[in-house]
Design a protein around this motif. Structure first.
Motif, PDB file in Angstrom:
ATOM      1  N   LEU A 112       0.836  -1.204   0.000  1.00 36.48           N
ATOM      2  CA  LEU A 112       0.000   0.000   0.000  1.00 36.48           C
ATOM      3  C   LEU A 112       0.869   1.251   0.000  1.00 36.48           C
ATOM      4  CD1 LEU A 112      -2.364  -1.107   2.906  1.00 36.48           C
ATOM      5  CD2 LEU A 112      -2.842  -1.294   0.454  1.00 36.48           C
ATOM      6  N   HIS A 113       0.285   2.347  -0.493  1.00 36.93           N
ATOM      7  CA  HIS A 113       0.927   3.664  -0.446  1.00 36.93           C
ATOM      8  C   HIS A 113       0.758   4.203   0.977  1.00 36.93           C
ATOM      9  CE1 HIS A 113       1.606   7.903  -1.048  1.00 36.93           C
ATOM     10  NE2 HIS A 113       1.858   7.744  -2.341  1.00 36.93           N
ATOM     11  N   SER A 114       1.884   4.568   1.593  1.00 26.72           N
ATOM     12  CA  SER A 114       1.803   4.973   3.007  1.00 26.72           C
ATOM     13  C   SER A 114       1.108   6.319   3.185  1.00 26.72           C
ATOM     14  CB  SER A 114       3.208   5.017   3.618  1.00 26.72           C
ATOM     15  OG  SER A 114       3.948   6.102   3.102  1.00 26.72           O
ATOM     16  N   GLY A 115       0.958   7.092   2.103  1.00 21.11           N
ATOM     17  CA  GLY A 115       0.198   8.336   2.212  1.00 21.11           C
ATOM     18  C   GLY A 115      -1.295   8.074   2.151  1.00 21.11           C
ATOM     19  N   MET A 116      -1.695   7.199   1.258  1.00 20.80           N
ATOM     20  CA  MET A 116      -3.118   6.935   1.089  1.00 20.80           C
ATOM     21  C   MET A 116      -3.687   6.088   2.216  1.00 20.80           C
ATOM     22  SD  MET A 116      -3.431   6.203  -2.972  1.00 20.80           S
ATOM     23  CE  MET A 116      -5.131   5.606  -2.763  1.00 20.80           C
ATOM     24  N   TYR A 117      -2.858   5.230   2.804  1.00 23.71           N
ATOM     25  CA  TYR A 117      -3.367   4.286   3.794  1.00 23.71           C
ATOM     26  C   TYR A 117      -2.789   4.470   5.191  1.00 23.71           C
ATOM     27  CZ  TYR A 117      -5.716   1.751   0.053  1.00 23.71           C
ATOM     28  OH  TYR A 117      -6.550   1.409  -0.969  1.00 23.71           O
ATOM     29  N   GLY A 118      -1.727   5.268   5.301  1.00 22.69           N
ATOM     30  CA  GLY A 118      -1.050   5.402   6.594  1.00 22.69           C
ATOM     31  C   GLY A 118      -1.937   6.041   7.647  1.00 22.69           C
ATOM     32  N   GLY A 119      -2.035   5.415   8.793  1.00 20.08           N
ATOM     33  CA  GLY A 119      -2.912   5.898   9.860  1.00 20.08           C
ATOM     34  C   GLY A 119      -4.157   5.051   9.983  1.00 20.08           C
ATOM     35  N   SER A 120      -4.446   4.282   8.915  1.00 23.59           N
ATOM     36  CA  SER A 120      -5.632   3.430   8.945  1.00 23.59           C
ATOM     37  C   SER A 120      -5.268   1.960   8.757  1.00 23.59           C
ATOM     38  CB  SER A 120      -6.611   3.864   7.843  1.00 23.59           C
ATOM     39  OG  SER A 120      -7.782   3.078   7.881  1.00 23.59           O
TER      40      SER A 120
END
Lengths: 463, 463
Positions: B219-227
């Protein structure tokens, strides 16, 4: 029939050629992180320069300390037409793990999907595909009218995926040439395939590699186990404490400057009807992993993160090796929200690590890039024009969203050139950006191209 | 002149040939962990078989579910001579990281060192070099007398470095053929280059690979990071808790059955004058990393460990990749002391991990080998004969030491065949076993060969 309508008709007539130029660009493996692809990066820059030169731009490939920048100027019609700076990047993420790709990452593969044709390739969307939408819009206006309705500066860098380290010095060194009224960037996403979006906030990022060295050689775990420092044990012991049980990041002073979202923002995001369970279900997960006491979009758009992007050390082959490695390392990135100081976060992470490893653990840090989070005002005439162009194209209003990703150049353009940025993008959540099997829907590419053509007409005064 | 003295003289005369046979064996890259070296493992087995057949043994390469076993029998002189079972292994550890070797690992390299000549190669000591000492002693007796002074079973396996998984079934299936009076194993070390040693305790081992799977793709850590669940964060969070701040291992029920050492043992080990600061200083470390409240030799010989031998996940190339990986993994081994139940430790580790990862983290465990720790009585006639042979060779008494390593076959031979084991070995602490630049001192090889020749004479009734 307005000029814009004629341009849109011409886009349809020539659509196959627009698509072909996009696919040709994708065939160049311009992976900026990997030194063996330096020549490919230059070739991808040259490809973009040629595209721009063909349609009346004065276009150059300009050197930096790293991969080059493409800088091109078109005078537009003169008069009251605004000066727009378009930013994109021609570099792409590494393609590994290669074995998970269903087709070779640099041989664009067109297949039928639920929304029509789609193209699989590294860079299909990020950012060659997205940049190709505005490059195509320029070309359509040029083909139809012999010129462009606005004055335009086009700027494409080759190090966005590695932290844009040499881009900021380039911008600072070329401030006069880069003067414009607004920056337009297409590197973000839609809300869903039917709903266009403009991003009004971005997370920043700090990306740090930490190397931990212990003994001066690999050791036998029977002869030394129980006495010798094991660097993997020490590294996991420290990194394992990055978050507490509630998902709060434990780096000192990490949350300084982080603000809660306003009630207005909370209400607006709530109205989008984001279904976090479905969002996670699509990737095989069932529950959120971040801060427990926050909402779904809040976690993604308005809260900072700490993700370990890579870790290595010791033996990872088949079977067993009873080794205590001499060293281990990890890559750790923090997504930041407006208010956080990237330098303080990088320093805090170093302190965090130093406080948690034994005296014999020699730590080395490499900071690859730092960028602050950013909020963009929504009331400028450029934002309003972009919203109208998207609404005209899609037949429904564009929604104002946050973006969890980081585009450090937005901050650079804002602070160094004084430009507000309009972030309109055409990616979808399932585009597998940075993953194997990255794709871009052809319908998104087409709407993107047409939306940019509309925006150019609108800002150029076409009725 | 006794027969033993004549044999010792013949060893000196033919020493170059003994050394040559050892070096030829080292040239075969018999890495048992790596499937691409299966044919090399068989070649190394065949090499040993031929050696034994040349000196009057009935020698066979026997199949197992994995790499084969060499089994050879020599009837000896008959009468009251005892029946000795010699165990060794022809397989070696993987040689990576290859770039740290100063000479190719499978091209034995002879250089001058502080103790005379030494040989650098993977397996130089462990265990081809050590096994070559008793193979050479057999040959010297055969060359001098046309026979051997004891009845001998020689047994060499090819999976010691991967947990001897198929060796135990082989022993059980061939109990009758493997009957003997005692087992003699040369896979351990000396106290120092002047002081011979017999090992009277061994640590056991449990080696487990854990794989943690999260999302169904990177996954892209910007699009999915935190979730989205980050498997590297989750893996380090769990593994980072393996030990508490005092170095106590946190696996449930881990210390059940672990006994404190006796005062007698503590005094004996204290008399050896072990300098832990020097031991660690030699490898570039300054302080012990294990259980804080234990002594140096106690930590190495009488306390269990938990070492992460390898870890992997995400991006480890140059520069940055802002990815949340789909999976991560690690190899973890536990050295065990007598009293610990290996199966319970393996089960406890699984519980430990399951209790510390989120629900979405799919854990998979692969247990590569389990062996209990062992203590060996020191009062048998075989132990006494070995001690005397070593004292005669070195001109000073052999010391009784512990061994931090694991030789699971010792337990197998003890429990399945009812044999006590005599562990006399000629390795040194700085032999870099399992590391790049493994070496064996030629003087250790020579003394080993001579010591085994003496032991054979002594047990065969030679005066």
């Amino acid at each position: 029939m307005s000029a814009t309508e004629k341009v849109l008709a011409r886009i349809e007539t020539n659509f196959d050629k627009h698509q072909q130029r996009w696919l040709d660009w994708l065939r160049i493996p311009s992976i900026s992180a990997q030194p063996q692809h330096a020549a490919d990066c230059r070739a991808a820059a040259e490809y973009a320069r040629t595209q721009l030169a063909e349609i009346g731009f004065t276009a150059e490939v300009r050197e930096t300390a790293g991969h080059p920048v493409v800088l091109a100027q078109h005078p537009g019609p003169g008069g009251a037409a605004p000066h727009l700076l378009y930013y994109g990047h021609y570099d792409v993420q590494p393609a590994d793990p290669l074995e998970l790709w269903k087709s070779p990452p640099f041989e664009p593969h067109i297949v039928d999907g639920p929304h029509g044709k789609r193209v699989y390739a590294r860079g299909a969307v990020d950012d060659k595909g997205q940049s190709a939408t505005w490059l195509g819009a320029f070309r359509a206006w040029y083909e139809e009218t012999g010129g462009l309705p606005c004055r335009i500066t086009a700027l494409l860098e080759g190090e966005e995926e590695t932290g844009s380290i040499n881009f900021k010095p380039f911008v600072i060194a070329n401030k006069r040439e880069l003067a414009a009224d607004v920056a337009i960037i297409t590197d973000t996403g839609m809300w869903d395939i039917d709903t266009p979006a403009i991003s009004t906030s971005l997370r920043g990022m700090v990306y740090v590699q930490v190397d931990l060295k212990a003994a001066n050689r690999d050791l036998h775990s029977g002869m030394y186990g129980g006495s010798a420092l094991n660097p993997i044990n020490a590294l996991t012991h420290a990194l394992g404490q990055l978050k507490d049980e509630r998902g709060r990041i434990q780096v000192p002073r990490f949350y300084e400057g982080v603000k809660d979202i306003s009630t207005r923002q909370a209400n607006q995001w709530a109205s989008l009807g984001f279904d976090e369970r479905k969002f996670l279900g699509d990737i095989g997960l069932s529950e959120p992993y971040g801060e427990k006491e926050r909402g779904g979009l809040e976690r993604l758009w308005a809260r900072p993160t700490a993700d370990i992007n890579g870790i290595w050390g010791g033996y990872s082959g088949p079977g067993t090796k009873t080794v205590i490695a001499a060293q281990a390392g990890a890559k750790v990135s923090f997504r930041l929200v407006p208010g956080q100081d990237p330098k303080q976060v990088a320093e805090g992470f170093k302190q965090f690590m130093r406080a948690r490893v034994p005296a014999d653990a020699k730590l080395e840090f490499t900071v690859f890039g730092e960028g602050a989070g950013l909020e963009i005002p929504t009331d400028s005439r450029f934002m309003q024009a972009a919203a109208t162009a998207l609404a005209d194209e899609y037949g429904r209003p564009a929604v104002m969203i946050g973006c969890g990703g980081s585009i450090p150049v937005v901050e650079t353009l804002h602070h160094e050139l004084g430009l507000d940025c309009v972030l309109l993008g055409f990616g979808l959540d399932d585009d597998q950006v940075h993953s194997p099997n990255e794709k871009f829907e052809v319908t998104c590419f087409r709407h993107g191209l047409r939306s940019h053509a509309r925006l150019l007409g609108k800002l150029g005064g076409d009725r």
